[in-house]
Write an enzyme that holds these catalytic residues in place. Structure first.
Site, PDB file in Angstrom:
ATOM      1  N   LYS A 154       0.885  -1.173   0.000  1.00  0.00           N
ATOM      2  CA  LYS A 154       0.000   0.000   0.000  1.00  0.00           C
ATOM      3  C   LYS A 154       0.912   1.210   0.000  1.00  0.00           C
ATOM      4  CE  LYS A 154      -1.947   2.994   1.977  1.00  0.00           C
ATOM      5  NZ  LYS A 154      -1.641   4.392   1.610  1.00  0.00           N
TER       6      LYS A 154
ATOM      7  N   GLU B  36       9.111   1.614  11.306  1.00  0.00           N
ATOM      8  CA  GLU B  36      10.194   2.593  11.096  1.00  0.00           C
ATOM      9  C   GLU B  36       9.559   3.966  11.072  1.00  0.00           C
ATOM     10  OE1 GLU B  36      13.170  -0.135   8.474  1.00  0.00           O
ATOM     11  OE2 GLU B  36      12.711   1.882   7.796  1.00  0.00           O
TER      12      GLU B  36
ATOM     13  N   CYS C 174      13.855  10.754   7.268  1.00  0.00           N
ATOM     14  CA  CYS C 174      13.698  10.372   8.668  1.00  0.00           C
ATOM     15  C   CYS C 174      15.011  10.483   9.436  1.00  0.00           C
ATOM     16  CB  CYS C 174      13.160   8.955   8.761  1.00  0.00           C
ATOM     17  SG  CYS C 174      14.172   7.774   7.864  1.00  0.00           S
TER      18      CYS C 174
ATOM     19  N   GLU D  51       9.106  16.855  14.972  1.00  0.00           N
ATOM     20  CA  GLU D  51       9.651  16.524  13.651  1.00  0.00           C
ATOM     21  C   GLU D  51       8.986  17.431  12.614  1.00  0.00           C
ATOM     22  OE1 GLU D  51       8.491  12.857  11.630  1.00  0.00           O
ATOM     23  OE2 GLU D  51      10.574  12.518  11.082  1.00  0.00           O
TER      24      GLU D  51
END
Ligand code: NAD
Length: 503
Positions: free
Chosen positions: A190, A265, A299, A396
């Site tokens: 997906k 993750e 990331c 973030e």
């Protein structure tokens, strides 16, 4: 390298088929319309329409999970050398279509050609690396006990779901799908709704390389629909997820009823710590590269700079000069260093931090402005006069935005580095070996580089601690996730068995 105009012309040729036919789901080797019609995909470069994309729902996920389940036994039992050959052919197919992948990825996500041309090839590397591991993937151990010969083997866990984000989507998908296939699992992928183009190219390349129908299936759609249904499906044995930490929690909850194995993750707010004894020129290059490459949508980016107060002024002055020099522009121009942010929603999120920084009392030392009004462009940004408690230091932002914070002592640097919810990567710049050993031992992060930017080596473990994730990718760690350990004990003689109910 091709010029901007040449790249635009080539891209136009590559996009024609998507404009005409859209992107359908790919289930059991067949193109399938989404059960809920289509949604529109646009480019962040100029907000223009790219194509229609199948809007997959729980019904499409069900069909794909059934296809992956039906294909599992054949793929699992195919001789390892044959599976290895197919994976190598997939790598070759990626290499042959690397330009198409890179150009489509840039247009879909706003990532620059400068970086995406390499990301496509790294996808091929992932397939080659795991192709080399196929033959030994199921090997186990022999553990002798006084009465038993114990052996272990590994078996592929079954059909798995792979859910990927929009930042470098092609490379990240291969990172998950290559080891899953090498282990002998079948896959339902997906991809992120914001970046469906290259997921379609990947499934095409895989099938052209001889991957049997149903071994890799792609269902497009949104997280709350197709994504959720994938996590809940009983035939899907594990979910490999890359995305935000909050979504990681949802993945865990959604998989609870079917006892899903999850590999998460997640996000990061990674510190780069620069001590005054470091090679400051190299540290400067690495600090800039690790936050301003890949549009800062990375990331592992070093988005928190902790710099020793004795060198702060000089280091920040050099940083400001370089940041102001970074070239923002059309992502297909090979000279462009930063392209547009991926979507309007993400652009609004990133730019909201310009105000937040001011409200918190920090200084916008570079950038802090948008560029033009055609697409989602911003200038690379540096916040100074910040402290570790500010939102710009704790959250973030996931864009080309760096927060610089001074520290006095090693203890203070360590305390600030660890005083955060996240723990993905850390970067330490010092020429004091003992300090580097001490500091890396105490730094809370899954991956740390000393006197280096992030250089990925595929056999090493990749993953985070705290809110940055659970589980590791890379090398044999990937197989630990996609495979089940099995233990079998063979009696080596007639050892005494405790008798119950015997006279
Ligand atoms: P996201 O979490 O919004 O979406 C990621 C994927 O999850 C998409 O495919 C989305 O459709 C799907 N999704 C959303 N809700 C879902 C649900 N309820 N159930 C199932 N699937 C769902 O993340 P994003 O904004 O696309 O990507 C950016 C994030 O990814 C950042 O936080 C970044 O740090 C993280 N990331 C982490 C790594 C890593 O290796 N740790 C690598 C790349 C990106």
């Amino acid at each position: 390298m091709s010029t901007l105009n040449e790249n635009i012309t080539k891209l136009d040729g590559f996009l024609e088929r998507f404009r005409d036919g859209g992107i359908m789901n790919r289930i059991a080797g067949q193109d399938v319309f989404g059960a809920d019609g289509v949604f529109q995909n646009t480019s962040p470069v100029d907000k223009s329409y790219i194509c229609d994309v199948a809007h997959g729902t729980a019904a499409d996920i069900d069909a794909a999970a059934n296809a992956a389940s039906d294909a599992f036994a054949e793929w699992r039992d195919m001789p390892a050398l044959q599976r290895k050959k197919i994976l190598i052919k997939i790598a070759e197919g990626i290499e042959a279509r690397a330009e198409e992948i890179a150009l489509c990825e840039c247009w879909d996500t706003g990532q620059t050609y400068k970086f995406m041309s390499k990301a496509a090839l790294r996808g091929a590397e992932n397939f080659r690396y795991f192709a080399d591991q196929v033959v030994q993937a199921r090997d186990g151990q022999q553990l002798q006990s006084p009465t038993l010969m114990n052996v272990t083997t590994r078996k592929p866990i079954g059909p798995v779901g792979v859910i990927t984000p929009w930042n470098t989507p092609f490379m990240l998908s291969t990172w998950k799908i290559a080891p899953a296939l090498a282990a002998g699992c079948t896959v339902v992928h997906k991809p992120a709704e914001a970046s469906p183009l290259t997921a379609r190219l990947l499934v095409e390349i895989a099938e052209a390389a001889g991957l049997p129908p149903g071994v890799l299936n792609t269902v497009n759609g949104f997280g709350e629909g197709a994504g959720k249904a994938l996590c809940e499906h009983p035939k899907i044995k594990a979910i490999a997820f890359v995305g935000e930490s909050a979504t990681g929690s949802l993945i865990t909850k959604q998989g609870a009823d079917t006892l899903k194995r999850n590999h998460l993750e997640l996000g990061g707010k990674n510190p780069v710590i620069v001590f005054d004894d470091a090679d400051l020129d190299r540290a400067l290059d690495a600090v800039i590269f690790m936050i301003y490459s890949i549009n800062g949508e990375r990331c592992t980016s070093s988005s928190r700079l902790l710099v020793q107060d004795t060198i702060r002024e000089e280091f920040e002055a050099k940083l400001i000069a370089r940041v102001n020099n970074i070239k923002v522009g059309h992502p297909l121009d090979p000279k462009t260093e930063i392209g547009p942010l991926v979507t309007e929603e993400h652009f609004n999120k990133v730019t909201s931090y310009f105000e937040i920084a001011k409200e918190d009392g920090a200084t916008i030392a570079a950038g802090g402005v948008t560029v033009g009004d055609e697409g989602y462009f911003i200038r690379p940004t540096l916040f100074t006069n910040a402290n570790n408690q500010m939102r710009i230091a704790q959250e973030e932002i996931f864009g080309p935005v760096l927060t610089s914070i001074p520290f006095r002592t090693e203890e203070e640097a360590l305390e600030m580095a660890n005083d955060i919810d996240y723990g993905l990567t850390g970067y330490v710049w010092t020429n004091d070996l003992t300090r580097a050993l001490r500091f890396t031992e105490a730094l809370e992060a899954g991956m740390i580089w000393v006197n280096s930017e992030n250089v990925r080596h595929l056999p090493t473990p990749f993953g985070g601690v705290k809110a940055s994730g659970i589980g590791r990718d890379g090398g044999d760690w990937s197989f630990e996730f996609y495979m089940e350990q099995k233990h079998i004990g063979f009696a080596t003689g007639q050892h005494k068995i405790t008798k119950l109910g015997a006279l």
